[in-house]
Write a protein that holds these residues in place. Structure first.
Motif, PDB file in Angstrom:
ATOM      1  N   VAL A 575       0.776  -1.145  -0.328  1.00 15.02           N
ATOM      2  CA  VAL A 575      -0.017   0.088  -0.224  1.00 15.02           C
ATOM      3  C   VAL A 575       0.882   1.251  -0.229  1.00 15.02           C
ATOM      4  CG1 VAL A 575      -1.758   1.393   1.201  1.00 15.02           C
ATOM      5  CG2 VAL A 575      -1.718  -1.216   1.138  1.00 15.02           C
ATOM      6  N   VAL A 576       0.568   2.032  -1.012  1.00 13.42           N
ATOM      7  CA  VAL A 576       1.412   3.386  -1.168  1.00 13.42           C
ATOM      8  C   VAL A 576       0.541   4.457  -1.084  1.00 13.42           C
ATOM      9  CG1 VAL A 576       3.523   4.564  -2.299  1.00 13.42           C
ATOM     10  CG2 VAL A 576       3.276   2.039  -2.220  1.00 13.42           C
ATOM     11  N   ASP A 577       0.240   5.160  -0.119  1.00 11.85           N
ATOM     12  CA  ASP A 577      -0.677   6.376  -0.083  1.00 11.85           C
ATOM     13  C   ASP A 577      -0.785   6.966   1.547  1.00 11.85           C
ATOM     14  OD1 ASP A 577      -2.646   4.810   1.221  1.00 11.85           O
ATOM     15  OD2 ASP A 577      -3.587   4.210  -0.645  1.00 11.85           O
ATOM     16  N   ALA A 578      -1.759   7.986   1.504  1.00  7.43           N
ATOM     17  CA  ALA A 578      -1.676   8.460   2.713  1.00  7.43           C
ATOM     18  C   ALA A 578      -2.171   7.495   4.041  1.00  7.43           C
ATOM     19  CB  ALA A 578      -2.821   9.659   2.808  1.00  7.43           C
ATOM     20  N   SER A 579      -2.973   6.413   3.608  1.00 11.32           N
ATOM     21  CA  SER A 579      -3.549   5.377   4.450  1.00 11.32           C
ATOM     22  C   SER A 579      -2.314   4.840   5.317  1.00 11.32           C
ATOM     23  CB  SER A 579      -4.181   4.278   3.813  1.00 11.32           C
ATOM     24  OG  SER A 579      -3.546   3.588   3.178  1.00 11.32           O
ATOM     25  N   VAL A 580      -1.020   4.776   4.899  1.00 17.54           N
ATOM     26  CA  VAL A 580      -0.221   4.359   5.622  1.00 17.54           C
ATOM     27  C   VAL A 580       0.806   4.987   6.977  1.00 17.54           C
ATOM     28  CG1 VAL A 580       0.732   2.858   3.529  1.00 17.54           C
ATOM     29  CG2 VAL A 580       1.857   5.036   4.292  1.00 17.54           C
ATOM     30  N   MET A 581       0.107   6.284   6.836  1.00 25.52           N
ATOM     31  CA  MET A 581       0.663   7.204   8.062  1.00 25.52           C
ATOM     32  C   MET A 581       0.059   6.682   9.125  1.00 25.52           C
ATOM     33  SD  MET A 581      -0.016  10.742   5.548  1.00 25.52           S
ATOM     34  CE  MET A 581       0.065  11.827   7.184  1.00 25.52           C
ATOM     35  N   PRO A 582       0.850   6.189  10.310  1.00 25.63           N
ATOM     36  CA  PRO A 582       0.484   6.124  11.681  1.00 25.63           C
ATOM     37  C   PRO A 582      -0.074   6.959  12.464  1.00 25.63           C
ATOM     38  CG  PRO A 582       2.820   6.071  11.632  1.00 25.63           C
ATOM     39  CD  PRO A 582       2.264   6.208  10.140  1.00 25.63           C
ATOM     40  N   LEU A 583       0.428   8.343  12.440  1.00 31.47           N
ATOM     41  CA  LEU A 583      -0.084   9.481  13.061  1.00 31.47           C
ATOM     42  C   LEU A 583      -0.650  10.620  11.940  1.00 31.47           C
ATOM     43  CD1 LEU A 583       2.537   9.315  15.910  1.00 31.47           C
ATOM     44  CD2 LEU A 583       0.056   9.066  15.978  1.00 31.47           C
ATOM     45  N   GLN A 584      -1.297  11.269  12.351  1.00 24.36           N
ATOM     46  CA  GLN A 584      -1.644  12.533  11.686  1.00 24.36           C
ATOM     47  C   GLN A 584      -0.426  13.567  11.843  1.00 24.36           C
ATOM     48  OE1 GLN A 584      -3.058  14.011   9.171  1.00 24.36           O
ATOM     49  NE2 GLN A 584      -5.112  13.684   9.556  1.00 24.36           N
ATOM     50  N   ILE A 585      -0.438  14.327  10.637  1.00 21.51           N
ATOM     51  CA  ILE A 585       0.718  15.621  10.692  1.00 21.51           C
ATOM     52  C   ILE A 585      -0.064  16.816  10.677  1.00 21.51           C
ATOM     53  CG2 ILE A 585       2.337  14.040   9.625  1.00 21.51           C
ATOM     54  CD1 ILE A 585       1.375  15.557   6.979  1.00 21.51           C
ATOM     55  N   SER A 586       0.852  17.783  11.142  1.00 19.04           N
ATOM     56  CA  SER A 586       0.318  19.269  11.048  1.00 19.04           C
ATOM     57  C   SER A 586       0.711  19.843   9.653  1.00 19.04           C
ATOM     58  CB  SER A 586       0.981  19.893  12.303  1.00 19.04           C
ATOM     59  OG  SER A 586       0.502  21.243  12.426  1.00 19.04           O
ATOM     60  N   ALA A 587      -0.196  19.465   8.700  1.00 20.09           N
ATOM     61  CA  ALA A 587       0.453  20.026   7.329  1.00 20.09           C
ATOM     62  C   ALA A 587      -1.133  19.483   6.493  1.00 20.09           C
ATOM     63  CB  ALA A 587       1.284  19.576   6.772  1.00 20.09           C
ATOM     64  N   HIS A 588      -1.286  20.118   5.530  1.00 22.14           N
ATOM     65  CA  HIS A 588      -2.024  19.726   4.170  1.00 22.14           C
ATOM     66  C   HIS A 588      -0.958  18.426   3.736  1.00 22.14           C
ATOM     67  CE1 HIS A 588      -4.977  23.336   3.754  1.00 22.14           C
ATOM     68  NE2 HIS A 588      -3.856  23.618   4.639  1.00 22.14           N
ATOM     69  N   LEU A 589      -1.875  17.565   3.050  1.00 21.59           N
ATOM     70  CA  LEU A 589      -1.351  16.094   2.917  1.00 21.59           C
ATOM     71  C   LEU A 589      -0.698  16.148   1.665  1.00 21.59           C
ATOM     72  CD1 LEU A 589      -4.101  13.767   4.350  1.00 21.59           C
ATOM     73  CD2 LEU A 589      -2.087  14.879   5.557  1.00 21.59           C
ATOM     74  N   GLN A 590      -0.826  16.825   0.474  1.00 25.28           N
ATOM     75  CA  GLN A 590      -0.550  16.373  -0.846  1.00 25.28           C
ATOM     76  C   GLN A 590       1.146  16.190  -0.890  1.00 25.28           C
ATOM     77  OE1 GLN A 590      -1.136  18.407  -4.347  1.00 25.28           O
ATOM     78  NE2 GLN A 590      -1.098  20.376  -3.652  1.00 25.28           N
ATOM     79  N   ALA A 591       1.753  17.255  -0.627  1.00 24.88           N
ATOM     80  CA  ALA A 591       3.259  17.347  -0.530  1.00 24.88           C
ATOM     81  C   ALA A 591       3.485  15.877   0.090  1.00 24.88           C
ATOM     82  CB  ALA A 591       3.873  18.397  -0.094  1.00 24.88           C
ATOM     83  N   THR A 592       3.131  15.632   1.335  1.00 23.42           N
ATOM     84  CA  THR A 592       3.567  14.189   1.969  1.00 23.42           C
ATOM     85  C   THR A 592       3.078  13.007   1.265  1.00 23.42           C
ATOM     86  OG1 THR A 592       3.339  15.495   4.073  1.00 23.42           O
ATOM     87  CG2 THR A 592       3.520  13.026   4.276  1.00 23.42           C
ATOM     88  N   VAL A 593       2.022  13.269   0.626  1.00 24.25           N
ATOM     89  CA  VAL A 593       1.602  11.895  -0.122  1.00 24.25           C
ATOM     90  C   VAL A 593       2.459  11.721  -1.271  1.00 24.25           C
ATOM     91  CG1 VAL A 593      -0.384  10.934  -1.746  1.00 24.25           C
ATOM     92  CG2 VAL A 593      -0.779  12.144   0.620  1.00 24.25           C
ATOM     93  N   TYR A 594       3.088  12.563  -1.999  1.00 25.69           N
ATOM     94  CA  TYR A 594       3.868  12.505  -3.031  1.00 25.69           C
ATOM     95  C   TYR A 594       5.054  12.023  -2.560  1.00 25.69           C
ATOM     96  CZ  TYR A 594       0.877  15.167  -6.657  1.00 25.69           C
ATOM     97  OH  TYR A 594       0.127  15.417  -7.541  1.00 25.69           O
ATOM     98  N   ALA A 595       5.715  12.453  -1.543  1.00 24.48           N
ATOM     99  CA  ALA A 595       6.956  11.965  -0.811  1.00 24.48           C
ATOM    100  C   ALA A 595       6.783  10.496  -0.393  1.00 24.48           C
ATOM    101  CB  ALA A 595       7.309  12.816   0.464  1.00 24.48           C
ATOM    102  N   ILE A 596       5.737  10.034   0.239  1.00 27.81           N
ATOM    103  CA  ILE A 596       5.513   8.737   0.222  1.00 27.81           C
ATOM    104  C   ILE A 596       5.435   7.888  -0.849  1.00 27.81           C
ATOM    105  CG2 ILE A 596       3.699   7.201   0.980  1.00 27.81           C
ATOM    106  CD1 ILE A 596       2.806   9.134   3.299  1.00 27.81           C
ATOM    107  N   ALA A 597       5.052   8.433  -2.009  1.00 30.32           N
ATOM    108  CA  ALA A 597       5.031   7.647  -3.091  1.00 30.32           C
ATOM    109  C   ALA A 597       6.408   7.791  -3.716  1.00 30.32           C
ATOM    110  CB  ALA A 597       4.110   8.328  -4.020  1.00 30.32           C
ATOM    111  N   GLU A 598       7.267   8.642  -3.982  1.00 34.84           N
ATOM    112  CA  GLU A 598       8.497   8.536  -4.417  1.00 34.84           C
ATOM    113  C   GLU A 598       9.384   7.590  -3.470  1.00 34.84           C
ATOM    114  OE1 GLU A 598       9.821   9.717  -6.708  1.00 34.84           O
ATOM    115  OE2 GLU A 598       9.001  11.595  -7.495  1.00 34.84           O
ATOM    116  N   LYS A 599       9.206   7.721  -2.034  1.00 35.73           N
ATOM    117  CA  LYS A 599       9.894   6.781  -1.317  1.00 35.73           C
ATOM    118  C   LYS A 599       9.482   5.364  -1.319  1.00 35.73           C
ATOM    119  CE  LYS A 599      11.247   5.951   3.611  1.00 35.73           C
ATOM    120  NZ  LYS A 599      12.515   6.067   3.313  1.00 35.73           N
ATOM    121  N   GLY A 600       8.222   5.120  -1.628  1.00 36.21           N
ATOM    122  CA  GLY A 600       7.498   3.785  -1.696  1.00 36.21           C
ATOM    123  C   GLY A 600       7.977   3.374  -3.177  1.00 36.21           C
TER     124      GLY A 600
END
Length: 610
Positions: A575-600
């Motif tokens: 699974v490679v998307d925002a659902s893998v985040m164990p804890l919520q973050i203090s930010a809008h999600l899209q930049a982090t989702v792209y980073a998760i995808a790049e790392k994945g």
């Protein structure tokens, strides 16, 4: 002779199948297909929307919601919100929710990602993610005039942002009348401007970067940033209009292995195969839904839905976290232009003409007035301790709960617990504006970043009317203001509301505000009145995470995927998307989702070897 693209797709020999053509899925597929020896297929339920004004013109952001571009999910009625069911928009379009969002491009503080790593998810701290943030983006530095107008610091030239990634990001050159007052107003209430908000500390106030291509001033999103430039690759095949219904699992090595995906296209079912891996990038709602439809989930849930259990993991669909938001609405100076003026045909026509001519005007204006403010700015420390001690339940239900408690008590002065945004226009839930359009509005949003509320979502049996709709077959229950310590979110919201009123009453922003109209003063003239109004007015900020969380040290007992994003109990499935985040973050999600995808994608290729 006509061709059947779905049949052709099903007959193709893929190495990888990516389910979901949103920001994460298209990023993963694009990176995997950089290797010419790998054949990659993408299944996307929506259609492409290239050239659609609702997607591409920044000033029309939000108009794609509740249309054919949106899955149009709704939560179950929420007891904590006076029984209201909340619309949860998610992108049903090539590019996913990156085609519908408001283009805010930011990152959480270093601490947020480091907390993921502290849970036992090696490589998922700030230092491990930063190269992948930068890999996803091309930042266009502002010129001196834009820096001066937007109150933008020179930190953008210091290497915090990437310079050769697919997503184009920039500071707008044009700002609303209210944004020009933002920094001075926040500074006046003791919130400093942050000169480096993308460098690991996002507290303070700042002007946001947007995912916009600066020359054309059009939205830069998953479809036109990652996929469109490489659409001609012979080893990358994208099928739109394809709803995935099941990951095909076969018994192997005493367990299960993913071998393909069953999908629906124009009412006909097909099977597609993947010789190496299936990658789910359907988002925090539909990745767990597809796992459960495939027999991976809690035994009780699957049995109730009539689905044979293959892997019993009750964590699937749990740990649902969302940013909770309310909006105070103010009547503002009637001479101001607001986005709501675009509902008048003559204004829209003139705005389109100006946008086509010069890329300026209402259609080139996006919300960028951002501030992340620590708790200690509006809640006294003794009050915080009392709030925590008076809530029910143990402080140590799990490591994740302890991390949330630590943020609340030990880091009350370090992290951006609540985001405040001011934007011209009416964002108020339940507020009915003047139908004549003569009254102009501005809204102050307050958005809880680290919610204690924890919910879940699960599949349910097919609807009684025989509908085969994926939307109807999902129960979404974020349990706003409910569950273990969820009442703390209501208390935080109440204190933050008072701080939002303070901001609005402070010059120079107060100079354009005429009166507060939502809530009215009489609605919130007591503590109970304020809390009652918050329950009526609270809604989602469209940032759900955590439903296929990385398990860390707890492994399968605490999550759905490991730190390599591999699904516990199933070989060849990630699974490679925002659902893998164990804890919520203090930010809008899209930049982090792209980073998760790049790392994945990097990890998939790394595990594949040479």
């Amino acid at each position: 002779m006509t061709t059947n693209p779905a049949a052709e797709f099903a007959q193709k020999q893929f190495d990888f199948l990516v389910v979901g053509g949103g920001p994460a899925g298209l990023a993963v597929a694009t990176r995997l297909s950089e290797r010419a020896d790998l054949v990659v297929g993408v299944l996307e339920a929506g259609q492409a929307a290239f050239g659609d004004d609702k997607v591409e013109i920044p000033g029309l952001a939000g108009t794609g919601l509740d249309t054919e571009l949106d899955w149009q999910f709704r939560t179950l009625p929420q007891a904590g919100l006076d029984g209201r069911a909340i619309p949860w928009g998610r992108g049903k379009v090539l590019g996913g929710s990156s085609a519908l969002n408001y283009m805010t491009w930011n990152r959480a503080s270093r601490h947020d990602y480091d907390e993921w790593e502290k849970l036992g998810n090696a490589g998922w701290g700030w230092d491990g993610l930063l190269p992948f943030f930068k890999k996803s983006e091309t930042f266009h530095p502002p010129d001196d005039a834009t820096k001066a107008t937007g109150r933008i610091a020179s930190h953008a030239d210091a290497g915090d942002l990437g310079r050769d990634g697919p997503v184009q990001v920039c500071y707008p050159k044009q700002y609303s009348a209210s944004h020009l007052l933002w920094h001075d107003t926040l500074n006046a209430v003791g919130v400093k401007s942050n000169d480096a908000h993308m460098a690991g500390d996002n507290t303070g106030c700042w002007t946001s970067v947007a995912s916009v291509e600066p020359a054309s001033f059009t939205r830069s999103y998953g479809a036109n940033a990652y996929y469109e430039p490489v659409a001609s690759r012979p080893n990358l095949v994208v099928l739109t209009g394809a709803e995935a219904r099941e990951v095909l699992l076969v018994e192997a090595n005493g367990g299960w292995k993913a071998k393909g995906v069953r999908f629906l296209h124009d009412g006909v079912e097909y099977n597609a195969s993947a010789s190496r891996e299936v990658v789910l990038s359907c988002g925090s709602l539909q990745s767990p839904q597809l796992l459960e439809l495939s027999g991976v989930g809690g035994e009780k849930v699957l049995t109730a839905a009539g689905i044979p259990v293959k892997v019993d993991n009750p964590n699937v669909g749990e740990n649902l976290q969302d940013h909770l938001t309310t909006a105070l609405v103010f009547e503002v100076d009637p001479s101001l232009q607001t986005p709501e003026d675009l509902r008048f045909p003559e204004v829209l026509a003139a705005a389109k003409e100006e946008y086509a001519r010069s890329r300026t005007g209402l259609l080139a204006t996006v919300p960028v007035s951002i501030s992340y403010v620590p708790l200690d700015r509006y809640i006294p420390s003794e009050t915080m301790k009392t709030m925590l001690s008076s809530s029910t339940g143990s402080d140590h239900v799990a490591e994740r709960d302890e991390a949330r408690r630590r943020r609340f008590v030990e880091q009350a002065n370090e992290l951006g617990h609540v985001e405040f945004i001011f934007d011209l226009g009416n964002w108020g839930v339940g507020f009915v504006p003047d139908p004549s359009g003569k009254t102009k509005y501005g809204s102050m949003l307050q958005i809880i970043q680290y919610p204690f509320s924890r919910g879940h979502l699960h599949v349910k049996p097919k609807t009684q009317d025989g509908s085969d709709s994926l939307t109807a077959a999902l129960d979404i229950d974020p349990q706003y203001f409910g569950g273990h310590r969820g009442q703390l979110d209501l208390e935080i919201a109440a204190h933050a509301h008072l701080f939002a009123e303070k901001i609005a009453a402070t010059q120079p922003l107060a100079g354009i505000i005429r009166s507060q109209v939502h809530p009215t003063p009489s609605e919130v003239d007591s503590e109970s009145g304020l809390r009652d109004w918050l329950k009526r007015a609270m809604t989602t900020d469209w940032h759900p995470v955590g439903t296929c969380a990385m398990g860390g040290r707890a492994g399968v007992d605490g999550g759905v995927v490991d730190e390599r994003l591999r699904v516990y109990g199933v070989e060849g499935l990630r699974v490679v998307d925002a659902s893998v985040m164990p804890l919520q973050i203090s930010a809008h999600l899209q930049a982090t989702v792209y980073a998760i995808a790049e790392k994945g994608a990097h990890m998939i290729l790394e595990d594949l070897g040479a």
